[in-house]
Design an enzyme around this catalytic site. Structure first.
Site, PDB file in Angstrom:
ATOM      1  N   ASN A  12       0.856  -1.189   0.000  1.00  0.00           N
ATOM      2  CA  ASN A  12       0.000   0.000   0.000  1.00  0.00           C
ATOM      3  C   ASN A  12       0.896   1.245   0.000  1.00  0.00           C
ATOM      4  O   ASN A  12       1.715   1.431   0.910  1.00  0.00           O
ATOM      5  CB  ASN A  12      -0.892  -0.042   1.242  1.00  0.00           C
ATOM      6  CG  ASN A  12      -1.806   1.165   1.321  1.00  0.00           C
ATOM      7  OD1 ASN A  12      -1.364   2.292   1.155  1.00  0.00           O
ATOM      8  ND2 ASN A  12      -3.074   0.941   1.587  1.00  0.00           N
ATOM      9  N   HIS A  15       1.084   6.282   1.748  1.00  0.00           N
ATOM     10  CA  HIS A  15       1.889   7.256   2.486  1.00  0.00           C
ATOM     11  C   HIS A  15       3.021   7.870   1.665  1.00  0.00           C
ATOM     12  O   HIS A  15       3.658   8.829   2.104  1.00  0.00           O
ATOM     13  CB  HIS A  15       2.364   6.665   3.818  1.00  0.00           C
ATOM     14  CG  HIS A  15       1.178   6.346   4.680  1.00  0.00           C
ATOM     15  ND1 HIS A  15       0.251   7.303   5.016  1.00  0.00           N
ATOM     16  CD2 HIS A  15       0.725   5.182   5.188  1.00  0.00           C
ATOM     17  CE1 HIS A  15      -0.718   6.740   5.729  1.00  0.00           C
ATOM     18  NE2 HIS A  15      -0.452   5.451   5.850  1.00  0.00           N
ATOM     19  N   HIS A  48      -5.544   3.478  -1.329  1.00  0.00           N
ATOM     20  CA  HIS A  48      -6.882   3.776  -0.796  1.00  0.00           C
ATOM     21  C   HIS A  48      -7.292   5.163  -1.299  1.00  0.00           C
ATOM     22  O   HIS A  48      -6.699   6.170  -0.909  1.00  0.00           O
ATOM     23  CB  HIS A  48      -6.812   3.751   0.747  1.00  0.00           C
ATOM     24  CG  HIS A  48      -8.141   3.883   1.422  1.00  0.00           C
ATOM     25  ND1 HIS A  48      -8.321   3.550   2.740  1.00  0.00           N
ATOM     26  CD2 HIS A  48      -9.351   4.316   0.981  1.00  0.00           C
ATOM     27  CE1 HIS A  48      -9.591   3.773   3.079  1.00  0.00           C
ATOM     28  NE2 HIS A  48     -10.223   4.249   2.028  1.00  0.00           N
ATOM     29  N   ARG A  50      -9.482   7.802  -0.772  1.00  0.00           N
ATOM     30  CA  ARG A  50     -10.422   8.258   0.269  1.00  0.00           C
ATOM     31  C   ARG A  50     -11.300   9.384  -0.245  1.00  0.00           C
ATOM     32  O   ARG A  50     -10.894  10.165  -1.109  1.00  0.00           O
ATOM     33  CB  ARG A  50      -9.652   8.765   1.486  1.00  0.00           C
ATOM     34  CG  ARG A  50      -9.120   7.655   2.358  1.00  0.00           C
ATOM     35  CD  ARG A  50      -8.490   8.222   3.621  1.00  0.00           C
ATOM     36  NE  ARG A  50      -8.278   7.175   4.592  1.00  0.00           N
ATOM     37  CZ  ARG A  50      -9.165   6.824   5.520  1.00  0.00           C
ATOM     38  NH1 ARG A  50     -10.309   7.469   5.638  1.00  0.00           N
ATOM     39  NH2 ARG A  50      -8.892   5.856   6.362  1.00  0.00           N
ATOM     40  N   ARG A  54      -7.148  12.673   1.107  1.00  0.00           N
ATOM     41  CA  ARG A  54      -6.046  13.157   1.952  1.00  0.00           C
ATOM     42  C   ARG A  54      -4.675  12.708   1.440  1.00  0.00           C
ATOM     43  O   ARG A  54      -3.676  13.327   1.760  1.00  0.00           O
ATOM     44  CB  ARG A  54      -6.237  12.717   3.402  1.00  0.00           C
ATOM     45  CG  ARG A  54      -6.147  11.233   3.609  1.00  0.00           C
ATOM     46  CD  ARG A  54      -6.212  10.859   5.067  1.00  0.00           C
ATOM     47  NE  ARG A  54      -7.554  10.984   5.616  1.00  0.00           N
ATOM     48  CZ  ARG A  54      -7.944  10.408   6.755  1.00  0.00           C
ATOM     49  NH1 ARG A  54      -7.060   9.719   7.459  1.00  0.00           N
ATOM     50  NH2 ARG A  54      -9.168  10.529   7.201  1.00  0.00           N
ATOM     51  N   GLU A  74      -8.493   0.209  -2.298  1.00  0.00           N
ATOM     52  CA  GLU A  74      -9.366   0.162  -1.117  1.00  0.00           C
ATOM     53  C   GLU A  74     -10.312   1.346  -1.256  1.00  0.00           C
ATOM     54  O   GLU A  74      -9.865   2.478  -1.475  1.00  0.00           O
ATOM     55  CB  GLU A  74      -8.539   0.297   0.157  1.00  0.00           C
ATOM     56  CG  GLU A  74      -7.583  -0.854   0.367  1.00  0.00           C
ATOM     57  CD  GLU A  74      -6.498  -0.525   1.376  1.00  0.00           C
ATOM     58  OE1 GLU A  74      -6.440   0.613   1.885  1.00  0.00           O
ATOM     59  OE2 GLU A  74      -5.683  -1.414   1.639  1.00  0.00           O
ATOM     60  N   THR A 105      -8.096   3.212   8.543  1.00  0.00           N
ATOM     61  CA  THR A 105      -9.297   2.364   8.615  1.00  0.00           C
ATOM     62  C   THR A 105      -9.371   1.729  10.004  1.00  0.00           C
ATOM     63  O   THR A 105      -8.406   1.130  10.468  1.00  0.00           O
ATOM     64  CB  THR A 105      -9.205   1.236   7.550  1.00  0.00           C
ATOM     65  OG1 THR A 105      -8.740   1.810   6.328  1.00  0.00           O
ATOM     66  CG2 THR A 105     -10.548   0.580   7.344  1.00  0.00           C
ATOM     67  N   GLU A 154     -10.930  -9.819   3.101  1.00  0.00           N
ATOM     68  CA  GLU A 154      -9.667  -9.431   3.722  1.00  0.00           C
ATOM     69  C   GLU A 154      -9.935  -9.326   5.214  1.00  0.00           C
ATOM     70  O   GLU A 154     -10.756  -8.509   5.655  1.00  0.00           O
ATOM     71  CB  GLU A 154      -9.157  -8.091   3.170  1.00  0.00           C
ATOM     72  CG  GLU A 154      -7.856  -7.677   3.879  1.00  0.00           C
ATOM     73  CD  GLU A 154      -7.177  -6.458   3.253  1.00  0.00           C
ATOM     74  OE1 GLU A 154      -7.395  -6.176   2.057  1.00  0.00           O
ATOM     75  OE2 GLU A 154      -6.417  -5.794   3.993  1.00  0.00           O
ATOM     76  N   HIS A 194      -3.589  -4.910   7.767  1.00  0.00           N
ATOM     77  CA  HIS A 194      -3.733  -3.766   8.664  1.00  0.00           C
ATOM     78  C   HIS A 194      -2.857  -3.931   9.907  1.00  0.00           C
ATOM     79  O   HIS A 194      -3.015  -4.875  10.662  1.00  0.00           O
ATOM     80  CB  HIS A 194      -5.178  -3.510   9.104  1.00  0.00           C
ATOM     81  CG  HIS A 194      -5.399  -2.048   9.362  1.00  0.00           C
ATOM     82  ND1 HIS A 194      -4.726  -1.365  10.337  1.00  0.00           N
ATOM     83  CD2 HIS A 194      -6.153  -1.137   8.719  1.00  0.00           C
ATOM     84  CE1 HIS A 194      -5.075  -0.105  10.302  1.00  0.00           C
ATOM     85  NE2 HIS A 194      -5.931   0.075   9.314  1.00  0.00           N
TER      86      HIS A 194
HETATM   87  N1  PXP Z   1      -5.891  -3.376   4.319  1.00  0.00           N
HETATM   88  C1  PXP Z   1      -6.848  -2.437   4.400  1.00  0.00           C
HETATM   89  C2  PXP Z   1      -8.244  -2.820   4.022  1.00  0.00           C
HETATM   90  C3  PXP Z   1      -6.549  -1.125   4.795  1.00  0.00           C
HETATM   91  O1  PXP Z   1      -7.544  -0.202   4.860  1.00  0.00           O
HETATM   92  C4  PXP Z   1      -5.216  -0.793   5.082  1.00  0.00           C
HETATM   93  C5  PXP Z   1      -4.872   0.627   5.431  1.00  0.00           C
HETATM   94  O2  PXP Z   1      -4.988   1.438   4.319  1.00  0.00           O
HETATM   95  C6  PXP Z   1      -4.240  -1.799   4.982  1.00  0.00           C
HETATM   96  C7  PXP Z   1      -4.608  -3.089   4.616  1.00  0.00           C
HETATM   97  C8  PXP Z   1      -2.804  -1.532   5.255  1.00  0.00           C
HETATM   98  O3  PXP Z   1      -2.652  -1.216   6.620  1.00  0.00           O
HETATM   99  P1  PXP Z   1      -1.244  -0.708   7.147  1.00  0.00           P
HETATM  100  O4  PXP Z   1      -0.960   0.595   6.484  1.00  0.00           O
HETATM  101  O5  PXP Z   1      -1.446  -0.607   8.637  1.00  0.00           O
HETATM  102  O6  PXP Z   1      -0.239  -1.756   6.776  1.00  0.00           O
END
Ligand code: PXP
Length: 240
Positions: A12, A15, A48, A50, A54, A74, A105, A154, A194
């Site tokens: 992901n 960031h 994601h 959003r 952001r 996402e 999330t 998931e 997550h």
């Molecule tokens: N899976 C989902 C559905 C999420 O919403 C997120 C956060 O965007 C992640 C995985 C990844 O989480 P993390 O950034 O804590 O690794």
């Protein structure tokens, strides 16, 4: 230590965009980051989109979806976001709950209170987009997901990642394992994510039937010191 499950790693890159948006500059570019992640062993790029935009912007989504390889979004099940997704055509999406005040999330979907979800799922599937639902690891969520006809669930690993003490960690792992087993038995693909990091990921990677882990924050945080390529390669090695 290698654990031999050969899981897919979804990286992901939200960031990367968070950093760019801090100055509203061109850099760092999420699409460029996606290429580095893929070269370092990421099997899928995750972002994601959003509602408050952001971090990831619509233009990022279009660029990411044009790159070679798998792109997974996402998203919340809301018309304005679905309309971007239908035009960008990612390979897959995960429907997640979204709250404008949350930092990230906060947990799985409440499938009892999700009006319109079945219609969204049908629309996405009709467009050949694979759909998963982000759910808490419990039997009720898995059964509800199955009845909505999704391809995958998931499982939210946040409670596991935040559990303190051996007993609580073990209990959370057992919840994930049980829910995962049920999802597998019901014929759905099993993903998890997550809060996973370099210290807690291997116990989740050992859970039977999980095929993909989606990880963001810990990889990008490590990349600040180790570089993105090294951070992705190290995570891939841990779960392979
Ligand atoms: N899976 C989902 C559905 C999420 O919403 C997120 C956060 O965007 C992640 C995985 C990844 O989480 P993390 O950034 O804590 O690794």
């Amino acid at each position: 230590m290698r654990i031999g499950n050969n899981l897919k790693l979804g990286v992901n890159i939200d960031h990367i965009a968070t950093l760019r948006q801090a100055r509203r500059e061109m850099d760092p570019d999420p699409a460029a980051a996606a290429l580095v992640c893929k070269r370092a062993g990421a099997d899928m790029i995750v972002a994601h989109l959003r509602q408050d935009r952001r971090h990831i912007q619509d233009s990022d989504v279009f660029r990411l979806c044009r790159l070679k390889g798998e792109t997974h979004l996402e998203i919340a099940s809301v018309p304005s976001i679905i309309s971007v997704v239908m035009r960008a055509k990612p390979d897959s999406v995960c429907l997640v709950p979204e709250n404008p005040r949350e930092v990230t999330t906060s947990g799985g979907l409440n499938l009892k209170k999700a009006p319109g979800l079945a219609r969204t799922i049908k629309r996405l599937k009709d467009a050949d987009i694979e759909v998963s639902l982000f759910i808490d690891p419990d039997a009720a969520g898995v059964r509800a997901a199955k009845s909505l006809g999704v391809d995958a669930v998931e499982l939210c690993t946040r409670p596991y990642a935040e559990a303190k003490g051996k007993k609580k960690v073990k209990a959370e792992l057992e919840r994930l394992e049980l829910a995962g087993y049920l999802a597998y038995e019901m014929g759905m693909n099993l993903h998890a994510g997550h809060g996973l990091d370099y210290h807690n990921v291997q116990a989740v990677a050992r859970i039977p039937h999980i095929t993909c882990l989606n990880i963001g924050f810990s990889i990008i945080a490590r990349a600040v010191f180790a570089g993105l390529k090294g951070a992705v390669a190290e995570m891939k090695l841990l779960i392979s």
